[in-house]
Design an enzyme around this catalytic site. Structure first.
Site, PDB file in Angstrom:
ATOM      1  N   ASP A 149       0.837  -1.211   0.000  1.00  0.00           N
ATOM      2  CA  ASP A 149       0.000   0.000   0.000  1.00  0.00           C
ATOM      3  C   ASP A 149       0.865   1.251   0.000  1.00  0.00           C
ATOM      4  OD1 ASP A 149      -3.067  -0.881   0.713  1.00  0.00           O
ATOM      5  OD2 ASP A 149      -1.616  -2.235   1.633  1.00  0.00           O
ATOM      6  N   THR A 246      -7.355  -4.672  -0.115  1.00  0.00           N
ATOM      7  CA  THR A 246      -6.198  -5.161   0.640  1.00  0.00           C
ATOM      8  C   THR A 246      -6.493  -6.506   1.296  1.00  0.00           C
ATOM      9  OG1 THR A 246      -5.420  -2.909   1.060  1.00  0.00           O
ATOM     10  CG2 THR A 246      -4.562  -4.625   2.491  1.00  0.00           C
TER      11      THR A 246
END
Length: 477
Positions: A149, A246
């Site tokens: 990320d 995610t």
């Protein structure tokens, strides 16, 4: 109709590339290997719109004047592959009359780089060997976050700024540097820096420039901090979700890297990197671990395109495209991008609908009731991330419905890139009231009427809207 053109930055890059023994843009255009674009009939295009495509065989363009070289010449390195120059001008709305070739090419290349970083980090999560790079962390809202990320946000920020020569580039993105800058975040930051540098050193393979020296921790933090724009109705800004989905990413399943360009509140360009997207539709119904088992048991032929792609589209062009991942194929495939189009299915009995995997921010019971009332008979395709948008754009599903629970606000980075890709592939995306999604009011989709509905065609879309109106008062959302 797309046409071949040679922007100044490409002309200068061609000259530089030729001096290093690489083929120039002009040579690429004249090459007999450059195929004519293949057309496929659109089953139900909503409008007869201008279309852009890889350019057909053509003589080399005339030389560009030296005075034009002030437009960022030589910032994009040419790799050893021949080049295709994106060209779609004269589109409807925000895209019309403006030349976004440079932004589109840079955005696709940048997302390709980001996909490589994500594939590396996901592999370390599935087969950990120690270190912070192979672990999952929690943000303040308890949602998962990984090295990927922050790493993707840093490289996208750095590469966009460098390639477009804009130190003050405006980016709206999901992550901040709070965790990395904390007193106990040193080891995690070190892993992010290593991942970023390991990826950026390979940038020339994607036609982008590497830093002259490795980025330090403060450089990476600065790149992440640059992505702090709040959007709004005026001006130009990029929207990034570095790893959309995610939870799917850490489970070894579907996820996406989403990058979009917004100008005066309109989404102009959308790029979706989907590293685990299977080219066979039926594999979307299976968790990636089963795909890996089957892949290992019966490996596909060498050089075949089995999974992973980057999809992209420009507002008003009337077309959307996808290309394989550089990480898997070894080079950018500008020669043979596949045009993607929505499905022609309009019978609800045959239609497939997508919905989020997790129930936390979406009501499965309400969508199930809607599906029954409309006449949908197939089991829902529950997929992580904006891969749901990709599935509709590619014709692998027909409907995506999301109705958030009370108090949840949709964010623009979760939708911008996917919306324009579906629209240009021939589909429809609105809120549940039939209005376009509004990307001009900051980081949230303010004013959203109940939920989001994306469909492959107008008929299915109308049926869903009518079903929502008929069912809403009895819902408990």
């Amino acid at each position: 109709m797309g046409s071949l053109r040679l922007p100044a930055w490409a002309a200068a890059s061609s000259a530089s590339a030729s001096s290093r023994g690489f083929p120039s843009f002009a040579a690429a255009a004249a090459s007999p290997e450059w195929p004519a674009a293949r057309r496929r009939g659109r089953g139900h295009a909503p409008l007869a719109r201008p279309r852009c495509a890889p350019p057909p065989s053509a003589p080399a363009p005339a030389a560009v004047s030296a005075s034009a070289s002030s437009l960022g010449a030589g910032r994009l390195r040419v790799g050893t592959e021949l080049e295709w120059l994106w060209d779609c001008r004269g589109g409807i709305g925000g895209g019309g009359g403006r030349d976004y070739a440079r932004e589109m090419e840079v955005a696709v290349r940048v997302v390709q780089v980001a996909c490589t970083l994500c594939q590396s980090v996901q592999e370390s999560l599935l087969h950990p060997s120690g270190g912070a790079g192979g672990s999952v962390h929690s943000k303040l809202d308890c949602s998962p976050v990984t090295v990927a990320d922050w790493g993707v946000q840093a490289i996208v920020s750095w590469l966009l700024s460098d390639s477009l020569q804009d130190e003050s580039i405006s980016i709206v993105a999901e992550e901040d540097d709070q965790t990395l800058s904390s007193s106990d975040g040193a080891a995690l930051l070190e892993s992010v820096v290593a991942a970023v540098n390991g990826c950026l050193v390979e940038a020339p393979k994607y036609g982008l420039r590497s830093p002259e020296k490795e980025l330090k921790a403060h450089d990476v933090l600065q790149a992440i901090r640059k992505c702090s724009s709040t959007g709004g109705p005026k001006g130009r800004f990029w929207v990034l979700d570095p790893v959309d989905g995610t939870l799917g990413f850490v489970r070894g399943d579907q996820y996406a890297i989403a990058l979009a360009l917004i100008e005066d509140g309109e989404v102009i360009l959308g790029v979706l990197g989907c590293p685990n997207y299977p080219m066979k539709k039926e594999w979307l119904n299976y968790h990636q671990k089963y795909y890996r088992l089957m892949y290992n048991a019966a490996p596909p032929p060498s050089g075949s395109w089995n999974k992973g792609c980057v999809m992209y589209a420009q507002k008003g062009c009337g077309q959307a495209w996808m290309q394989p991942l550089v990480h898997d194929f070894g080079k950018l495939d500008w020669h043979h991008p596949r045009e993607i189009q929505v499905s022609s299915i309009s019978d609800p009995v045959l239609a497939t609908f997508c919905e989020p995997v997790e129930k936390a921010n979406s009501s499965h019971s309400f969508t199930a009731g809607l599906a029954h009332s409309v006449g949908l008979r197939k089991q829902p395709l529950r997929v992580y991330s904006m891969v749901k948008y990709a599935a509709i754009a590619r014709g692998d599903a027909e409907i995506f419905m999301k109705f958030a629970r009370a108090g949840y606000k949709e964010k623009i980075w979760d939708h911008a890139a996917g919306v324009v890709i579906i629209q240009e592939a021939g589909g429809v995306v609105t809120d549940a009231g039939g209005r376009p999604l509004d990307f001009s009011r900051g980081v949230y989709l303010e004013g959203l009427d109940r939920g989001i509905i994306a469909c492959s065609g107008a008929l299915l879309h109308r049926r869903i809207l009518d079903a929502v109106d008929a069912s809403w008062n009895s819902s408990t959302l």
